[in-house]
Scaffold this motif. Structure first.
Motif: not given
Length: 170
Positions: A71-95
């Motif tokens: 649920n909710g509007c989700k805002h991700l602040i990238l963590g060390n394990h998230d940085r191997g993926r691009t910002r657009s990757w995270w937006l594409d998965v639904g953030f």
């Protein structure tokens, strides 16, 4: 009225985190399902959640499926394990929003994945994740890792009330 929540370090799909952090789950699938249920038990469809990093170790499709169930509007602040993926990757998965850097919220809360250096003269409280079951001492840090909060997002008010004396909240 919509609420604002904070949480970090779900590590969806990360089997080894169960042993690393003594999480009370049988396996990664049990962990994933429990954390989704706990999120949705408190977060409504119109609420906003700041996830302070290390969200998922799963592939694009599995991560997208989990994000879509939360649920909710989700805002991700990238963590060390998230940085191997691009910002657009995270937006594409639904953030809904993705930040590559820490942000300041309500002119007082410094939101980051890793704890940031805060001296006693700084006017901020650093709301952070990254250190899992550990905790920094002092009034300038607030750890929102899932291990501290029964895998459940915290409201802005819960954090504010824990760090700001009640006479200052008025």
């Amino acid at each position: 009225m919509a609420k604002v929540f904070f949480i970090s370090d779900h590590h969806f799909g990360h089997k080894a985190i169960i042993d690393f952090e003594s999480r009370p789950f049988e396996n990664a699938e049990d962990m994933n399902e429990t954390m989704i249920q706990k999120w949705n038990a408190v977060v409504g469809k119109e609420d906003k959640v700041f996830h302070l990093g290390d969200f998922s170790f799963l592939n694009r499709d599995r991560t997208k499926e989990i994000v879509s169930r939360l649920n909710g509007c989700k805002h991700l602040i990238l963590g060390n394990h998230d940085r191997g993926r691009t910002r657009s990757w995270w937006l594409d998965v639904g953030f809904d929003e993705v930040s590559e850097h820490p942000i300041i919220y309500k002119d007082f809360f410094f939101l980051s994945h890793e704890p940031m250096y805060m001296n006693r003269h700084m006017p901020y409280v650093n709301v952070h994740g990254h250190i899992h079951g550990q905790k920094y001492e002092g009034i300038h840090y607030f750890n929102v890792c899932v291990e501290h909060w029964d895998y459940t997002p915290l409201t802005f008010e819960q954090i504010r009330d824990a760090v700001v004396p009640s006479e200052e909240q008025a």
